[in-house]
Design a protein around this motif. Structure first.
Motif, PDB file in Angstrom:
ATOM      1  N   GLU A 161       0.826  -1.209   0.000  1.00 25.61           N
ATOM      2  CA  GLU A 161       0.000   0.000   0.000  1.00 25.61           C
ATOM      3  C   GLU A 161       0.859   1.258   0.000  1.00 25.61           C
ATOM      4  O   GLU A 161       1.799   1.388   0.779  1.00 25.61           O
ATOM      5  CB  GLU A 161      -0.919   0.011   1.221  1.00 25.61           C
ATOM      6  N   PHE A 162       0.531   2.178  -0.878  1.00 22.62           N
ATOM      7  CA  PHE A 162       1.120   3.513  -0.866  1.00 22.62           C
ATOM      8  C   PHE A 162       0.076   4.487  -1.385  1.00 22.62           C
ATOM      9  O   PHE A 162      -0.939   4.093  -1.952  1.00 22.62           O
ATOM     10  CB  PHE A 162       2.405   3.568  -1.706  1.00 22.62           C
ATOM     11  N   GLU A 163       0.332   5.762  -1.181  1.00 28.00           N
ATOM     12  CA  GLU A 163      -0.629   6.783  -1.609  1.00 28.00           C
ATOM     13  C   GLU A 163       0.115   8.031  -2.045  1.00 28.00           C
ATOM     14  O   GLU A 163       1.018   8.502  -1.341  1.00 28.00           O
ATOM     15  CB  GLU A 163      -1.591   7.120  -0.474  1.00 28.00           C
ATOM     16  N   ILE A 164      -0.236   8.548  -3.199  1.00 20.57           N
ATOM     17  CA  ILE A 164       0.280   9.842  -3.645  1.00 20.57           C
ATOM     18  C   ILE A 164      -0.702  10.896  -3.163  1.00 20.57           C
ATOM     19  O   ILE A 164      -1.752  11.116  -3.775  1.00 20.57           O
ATOM     20  CB  ILE A 164       0.438   9.871  -5.177  1.00 20.57           C
ATOM     21  N   CYS A 165      -0.366  11.485  -2.027  1.00 19.32           N
ATOM     22  CA  CYS A 165      -1.313  12.363  -1.334  1.00 19.32           C
ATOM     23  C   CYS A 165      -0.991  13.846  -1.477  1.00 19.32           C
ATOM     24  O   CYS A 165      -1.852  14.700  -1.254  1.00 19.32           O
ATOM     25  CB  CYS A 165      -1.374  11.999   0.149  1.00 19.32           C
ATOM     26  N   GLY A 166       0.253  14.169  -1.816  1.00 20.80           N
ATOM     27  CA  GLY A 166       0.652  15.555  -1.943  1.00 20.80           C
ATOM     28  C   GLY A 166       1.102  16.174  -0.628  1.00 20.80           C
ATOM     29  O   GLY A 166       0.809  15.669   0.460  1.00 20.80           O
ATOM     30  N   LYS A 167       1.839  17.263  -0.739  1.00 23.46           N
ATOM     31  CA  LYS A 167       2.328  17.978   0.443  1.00 23.46           C
ATOM     32  C   LYS A 167       2.362  19.469   0.134  1.00 23.46           C
ATOM     33  O   LYS A 167       2.346  19.883  -1.034  1.00 23.46           O
ATOM     34  CB  LYS A 167       3.719  17.501   0.841  1.00 23.46           C
ATOM     35  N   VAL A 168       2.406  20.251   1.199  1.00 22.26           N
ATOM     36  CA  VAL A 168       2.647  21.693   1.064  1.00 22.26           C
ATOM     37  C   VAL A 168       3.878  22.062   1.878  1.00 22.26           C
ATOM     38  O   VAL A 168       4.102  21.531   2.977  1.00 22.26           O
ATOM     39  CB  VAL A 168       1.427  22.536   1.508  1.00 22.26           C
ATOM     40  N   ILE A 169       4.700  22.935   1.328  1.00 20.10           N
ATOM     41  CA  ILE A 169       5.853  23.515   2.027  1.00 20.10           C
ATOM     42  C   ILE A 169       5.494  24.967   2.281  1.00 20.10           C
ATOM     43  O   ILE A 169       5.282  25.737   1.333  1.00 20.10           O
ATOM     44  CB  ILE A 169       7.126  23.400   1.183  1.00 20.10           C
ATOM     45  N   VAL A 170       5.421  25.339   3.548  1.00 23.75           N
ATOM     46  CA  VAL A 170       4.764  26.593   3.923  1.00 23.75           C
ATOM     47  C   VAL A 170       5.751  27.607   4.498  1.00 23.75           C
ATOM     48  O   VAL A 170       6.534  27.293   5.411  1.00 23.75           O
ATOM     49  CB  VAL A 170       3.663  26.314   4.972  1.00 23.75           C
ATOM     50  N   ALA A 171       5.705  28.824   3.964  1.00 24.15           N
ATOM     51  CA  ALA A 171       6.431  29.952   4.539  1.00 24.15           C
ATOM     52  C   ALA A 171       5.491  30.708   5.464  1.00 24.15           C
ATOM     53  O   ALA A 171       4.383  31.055   5.066  1.00 24.15           O
ATOM     54  CB  ALA A 171       6.953  30.876   3.440  1.00 24.15           C
TER      55      ALA A 171
END
Length: 400
Positions: free
Chosen positions: A85-95
């Motif tokens: 199992e894996f998931e391409i869920c995305g991320k945010v890099i936040v300033a």
């Protein structure tokens, strides 16, 4: 004496991926993995947060950048092929501060140069993706994902053994001796003869390199990363992955929120000197390990150069309120009562005598040995590609 074509020291994900790629490239050759623990993936891999990294952070053209991009694709294909199992869920890099904006822009430019699918976004879009995140600007990386690397290691182990090669657990290497035509390895389970040694010993990679006759310039300094688990009723605060803008002076990414493939939500890590190479708690002290770190001039220079950052990390280690304050820069609603202590990890970070971090994967080679001296994050993501590159180095030895 047992004889093998190749011997890999270390049963973490890089060692396993290397053995797996070796068996595919040379199906008529036999490789053995020597792992000192009773189980595979007990150290860095087993304490990994499970992120499939995109490659956005790394200097274009670096080994990290190339291996992460190609390795991520290979890892996804491996998981699909074997039902992991894996998931391409995305991320945010936040300033969250104005002074971070140039750093954020630099990361974005690296991502574009590395071929990462990413976009700069404003507050409105950030709130759509992560409603509870604070920030004045961010990068959205939709192709980042999550996976269980222990499951990957278990499958790699199965495939290695089914190919006719071997894994020896509870097998600690004690000495390595080179003689004409072969290398002899003395272990707690007897003596092994081999044509070539691949050192994937992680937290002990510099020591194993010395056993094999090499003299690595850098020394491994263990940094403990401490985590908290967010209580289930507060999981709504983070949908996927929320990262800060990392300070470019350091190799660490800063405390962040990570949704786990098994359903949990973790936050961390900080980065403090571990008092043992395998010092997963503050109370775990190995005096020999600690003395080696403290007397190494590279560490002393590193500590002198970055003492303010070091003191801040140590303060967060002993003061939960300070740790929570760092987390609140990303999610202001998070509170100390929402968090319980989670298992820590220890990062094997190579440090140079001048006090600088080795910021890239670092592999050295002699006639009989290949030493992976520095393979921190994103090594798990990149492991299948790292393994392939190591086998490429070995190919001339087994061409016949």
């Amino acid at each position: 004496m047992q004889k093998y074509d190749a011997t890999i020291i270390g049963g973490g994900i890089v060692g396993l991926a290397t053995a797996y790629q070796f068996t595919r490239r040379f199906p008529n050759r036999i490789v053995v993995i020597l792992e000192k623990e009773n189980r595979l993936a007990e150290h860095q891999t087993g304490h990994n947060s499970g992120v499939l990294h995109s490659g956005i952070y790394y200097k274009p053209g670096s080994a990290k950048a190339k291996n992460c991009r190609d390795g991520k694709i290979a890892m996804q294909q491996f998981c699909e092929q074997h039902g992991i199992e894996f998931e391409i869920c995305g991320k945010v890099i936040v300033a969250t501060e104005e002074f971070e904006l140039p750093w954020l822009q630099n990361i974005y430019e690296r991502g574009v140069a590395n071929g990462v699918k990413c976009e700069m976004i404003g507050v409105e879009r950030l709130k759509e993706l992560e409603p509870h995140a604070a920030g004045i600007s961010a990068i959205h990386v939709p192709e980042a994902g999550i996976v269980n690397y222990r499951q990957v290691c278990e499958k790699l182990g199965e495939l290695i053994v089914s190919s006719g090669s071997e894994i020896k657990l509870a097998c600690r290497v004690q000495a390595i001796r080179h003689s004409t035509g072969e290398t002899v390895i003395d272990t707690t389970q007897g003596t092994f003869a081999t044509g070539v040694v691949v050192n994937c010993a992680g937290l002990h990679s510099d020591r194993v390199a010395k056993l094999g006759g090499s003299n690595p310039e850098a020394k491994i300094i263990p940094f403990r990363g401490e985590y908290y688990e967010v209580l289930p009723e507060k999981h709504y605060l983070c949908r996927n992955l929320i990262y800060p803008v990392p300070d470019p002076r350091f190799v660490f990414l800063g405390v962040h929120f990570t949704r786990m493939i098994g359903g949990g939500l973790e936050c961390g890590p900080n980065a403090v000197l571990a008092f043992a190479r395998e010092g997963y708690t503050m109370a775990t002290i190995n005096l020999a390990d600690l003395w080696e770190s403290l007397t190494y001039r590279g560490f002393r220079r590193l500590a002198l150069k970055h003492w303010r950052m070091g003191m801040a990390e140590m303060w967060r280690s002993v003061n939960k309120r300070a740790f929570v304050k760092a987390l609140q820069r990303l999610i202001p609603e998070i509170q100390a009562a929402d968090l319980v202590v989670a298992p820590a990890g220890v990062r094997a970070q190579a440090v140079l005598p001048n006090g600088g971090f080795v910021d890239d994967f670092h592999i050295t080679e002699t006639e009989r040995t290949v030493n992976i001296i520095n393979a921190p994050s994103p090594a798990a993501t990149a492991s299948l590609n790292i393994g392939q590159s190591i086998v490429d180095r070995l190919a001339s030895r087994f061409a016949s």
